[in-house]
Scaffold this motif. Structure first.
Motif, PDB file in Angstrom:
ATOM      1  N   SER A 403       0.680  -1.254   0.127  1.00 56.45           N
ATOM      2  CA  SER A 403       0.001  -0.043   0.109  1.00 56.45           C
ATOM      3  C   SER A 403       0.902   1.128  -0.008  1.00 56.45           C
ATOM      4  O   SER A 403       0.280   2.166  -0.507  1.00 56.45           O
ATOM      5  CB  SER A 403      -1.074  -0.003   1.126  1.00 56.45           C
ATOM      6  N   ALA A 405       3.896   1.593  -1.691  1.00 56.45           N
ATOM      7  CA  ALA A 405       4.224   1.748  -2.766  1.00 56.45           C
ATOM      8  C   ALA A 405       3.237   2.272  -3.581  1.00 56.45           C
ATOM      9  O   ALA A 405       3.525   3.349  -4.505  1.00 56.45           O
ATOM     10  CB  ALA A 405       4.792   0.403  -3.470  1.00 56.45           C
ATOM     11  N   LEU A 406       2.122   1.837  -3.542  1.00 60.51           N
ATOM     12  CA  LEU A 406       1.052   2.443  -4.359  1.00 60.51           C
ATOM     13  C   LEU A 406       0.684   3.750  -3.943  1.00 60.51           C
ATOM     14  O   LEU A 406       0.409   4.501  -4.891  1.00 60.51           O
ATOM     15  CB  LEU A 406      -0.273   1.556  -4.198  1.00 60.51           C
ATOM     16  N   ALA A 408       2.602   5.830  -2.740  1.00 65.90           N
ATOM     17  CA  ALA A 408       3.667   6.968  -3.242  1.00 65.90           C
ATOM     18  C   ALA A 408       3.758   6.938  -4.669  1.00 65.90           C
ATOM     19  O   ALA A 408       4.287   8.098  -5.167  1.00 65.90           O
ATOM     20  CB  ALA A 408       4.884   6.133  -2.720  1.00 65.90           C
ATOM     21  N   ALA A 409       3.388   5.965  -5.469  1.00 67.87           N
ATOM     22  CA  ALA A 409       3.302   6.276  -6.904  1.00 67.87           C
ATOM     23  C   ALA A 409       2.178   7.258  -7.344  1.00 67.87           C
ATOM     24  O   ALA A 409       2.213   7.808  -8.481  1.00 67.87           O
ATOM     25  CB  ALA A 409       3.017   4.683  -7.309  1.00 67.87           C
ATOM     26  N   ASP A 410       0.954   7.065  -6.374  1.00 68.97           N
ATOM     27  CA  ASP A 410      -0.228   7.925  -6.984  1.00 68.97           C
ATOM     28  C   ASP A 410      -0.673   8.804  -5.741  1.00 68.97           C
ATOM     29  O   ASP A 410      -1.595   8.087  -4.963  1.00 68.97           O
ATOM     30  CB  ASP A 410      -1.117   7.176  -7.639  1.00 68.97           C
ATOM     31  N   GLY A 424       2.694   8.307   2.026  1.00 63.71           N
ATOM     32  CA  GLY A 424       3.252   6.952   2.228  1.00 63.71           C
ATOM     33  C   GLY A 424       2.822   6.248   3.419  1.00 63.71           C
ATOM     34  O   GLY A 424       2.687   5.282   3.469  1.00 63.71           O
TER      35      GLY A 424
END
Length: 488
Positions: A403, A405-406, A408-410, A424
């Motif tokens: 979660s 990583a997701l 932080a990516a969006d 994050g």
């Protein structure tokens, strides 16, 4: 020879091998050795030298009055909540769409966390089966090191009391680990057997997740419909509101336990009927738990719910500075009572699921079994719970990383939360909590299976040897290592 009973029904003689029994009334192990004790393969002493296995229970509804009381109460609460919701409506029919639009990213992240944690948890079952002894050892060491970590953090933060308490817990943990280290193989054998039964009947996890969804739905309905009533100063009203809330949750949780016990019992005695995802063992056990045994579930659940409701009232009373000490003492006493009742319940529900007993008869049968067969000491060695808790934490941590990583990516995923920073971190917390809850549900099924294995092995080792010889050999070998004084 006693015919075993599963879910209140006698198992036909052809369902376990007669050739595994010796010529003098005992039976043969898979390694060819004989045992002439028809009651148990171990020479544990009994109070009167005789133990009567449970008799066949007719298929009939048990503790009916408590089931009716629960259903009447539930219907009344739904009516009250519905009336509150109707009277509090402010109009507008797009509320659901607005919520989905605003919190769509959060909901998506929660869904991803739930799916990933369920997958990781299922993979963890295989790892635990292949490395049962190592996992038990790691969990025991982990719990000891966590106490040491608490002590270090306490001293570093200037909290001397927390540091001293952490050191005390660390010392106690080291002593405990040393005392039970020789019993790890037996705990691992129990865990491996339970995991094998659960993996053969993965439909149990669907039952657990169904109960989880119902629990979430009940919580949401209760808080939305009765939230304003919690501000009432009437203690009786608050008590019954909390009682209703906890009673429903206890019933849902114990339904999973009884279903698991019945399924594992079927797998133990008649493995061909409990060896697929939605086997007849799973279906029959669930139907029995929600019909014939539902009253027994409601009775035991009500006892715990009463204590939980009283504790909730005690927590609400802590705002009063004049009564904080008294409230703290009362809460401590209630917590101890709750732990004792829940401990008794988890064993009683094994017998409810296995044999279709009523609640009171189940409790008496369980403790009669352990007392007469010298197994009282084994109950306290519940090392498997440490494993299940550690695995749940690990799965929650991995789900949190996904979660994170997701998020932080969006960063727009959590825009509805209006966070100025730390997106994050928020993503990790959401993923960790969701993963912990989902995996805990899965591990609760394993925990109920472990308890059932302990009871079944205490009273029916011959059937285990006949139907599952490899697992039986592992269990017998581990028992001999852990308690040589009992065997000899």
């Amino acid at each position: 020879m006693t015919i075993p009973i599963v879910q209140g029904t006698a198992v036909p003689e052809g369902n376990f091998s007669q050739s595994s029994y010796g010529t003098e009334g005992g039976y043969k192990y898979s390694d060819g050795t004989n045992n002439n004790d028809t009651t148990t393969p171990y020479t544990a002493t009994t109070n009167d030298g005789v133990y009567a296995k449970p008799e066949e229970q007719p298929k009939q509804f048990r503790d009916v009055a408590w089931a009716l009381l629960f259903l009447v109460h539930l219907a009344a609460m739904v009516c009250i909540i519905t009336l509150n919701l109707i009277s509090g409506e402010n109009g507008g029919g797009n509320g659901g769409a607005d919520v989905m639009g605003t919190y769509g990213g959060v909901i998506w992240l929660v869904a991803i966390s739930a799916v990933s944690s369920a997958g990781i948890g299922t993979l963890a079952l295989g790892v635990m089966m292949r490395n049962a002894v190592a996992v038990v050892k790691i969990s025991l060491i982990f719990s000891v090191l966590m106490s040491l970590l608490v002590a270090i953090l306490g001293f570093l933060s200037g909290q001397t009391f927390m540091g001293v308490l952490g050191l005390a817990m660390f010392a106690i943990g080291v002593c405990y680990a040393k005392a039970v280290w020789s019993r790890i193989p037996f705990a691992a054998a129990n865990l491996n057997t339970a995991l094998t039964a659960v993996k053969a009947n993965m439909g149990l996890t669907f039952v657990a997740y169904l109960m989880l969804l119902l629990a979430f739905g009940w919580s949401a309905l209760w808080f939305v419909g009765l939230g304003e009533a919690l501000s009432s100063s009437n203690g009786a009203v608050l008590f019954f509101l909390f009682l209703s809330y906890y009673w429903v949750h206890q019933v849902l949780s114990n339904t999973v336990t009884v279903t698991t016990a019945g399924t594992v019992g079927t797998w133990w005695f008649v493995p061909e009927e409990a060896s697929s995802c939605f086997s007849s063992g799973v279906q029959d056990s669930f139907c029995r738990a929600t019909t014939y045994s539902f009253g027994s579930i409601c009775l035991g659940s009500l006892i715990v719910a009463v204590v939980q409701a009283l504790r909730a009232l005690a927590h609400m009373s802590r705002d009063s500075e004049d009564m904080q000490l008294l409230v703290c003492i009362i809460d401590c006493i209630l917590a101890c009572i709750q732990d004792i009742i829940e401990y008794l319940n988890k064993w009683a529900y094994v017998y409810v699921g296995l044999y279709g007993f009523g609640y009171m008869e189940a409790g008496k049968s369980v403790f009669q079994l352990f007392q007469q067969k010298g197994w009282t000491v084994i109950i306290s060695d519940d090392l498997c719970d440490r494993v299940l808790f550690m695995v749940s934490l690990a799965v929650g941590f991995l789900s949190g990383l996904i979660s994170l990583a997701l998020a932080a990516a969006d960063p727009n995923l959590l825009a509805a939360l209006q966070l100025e920073g730390g997106v994050g971190t928020a993503g990790f917390i959401i993923g960790f909590l969701v993963g912990l809850v989902i995996c805990s549900i899965l591990m609760s099924v394993v925990g109920a299976a472990v308890n059932t294995v302990i009871v079944c092995y205490a009273e029916s080792p011959a059937e285990f040897e006949a139907n599952h010889p490899r697992l039986s050999s592992e269990m017998r070998s581990a028992w001999t290592q852990a308690w040589p004084e009992i065997v000899n």
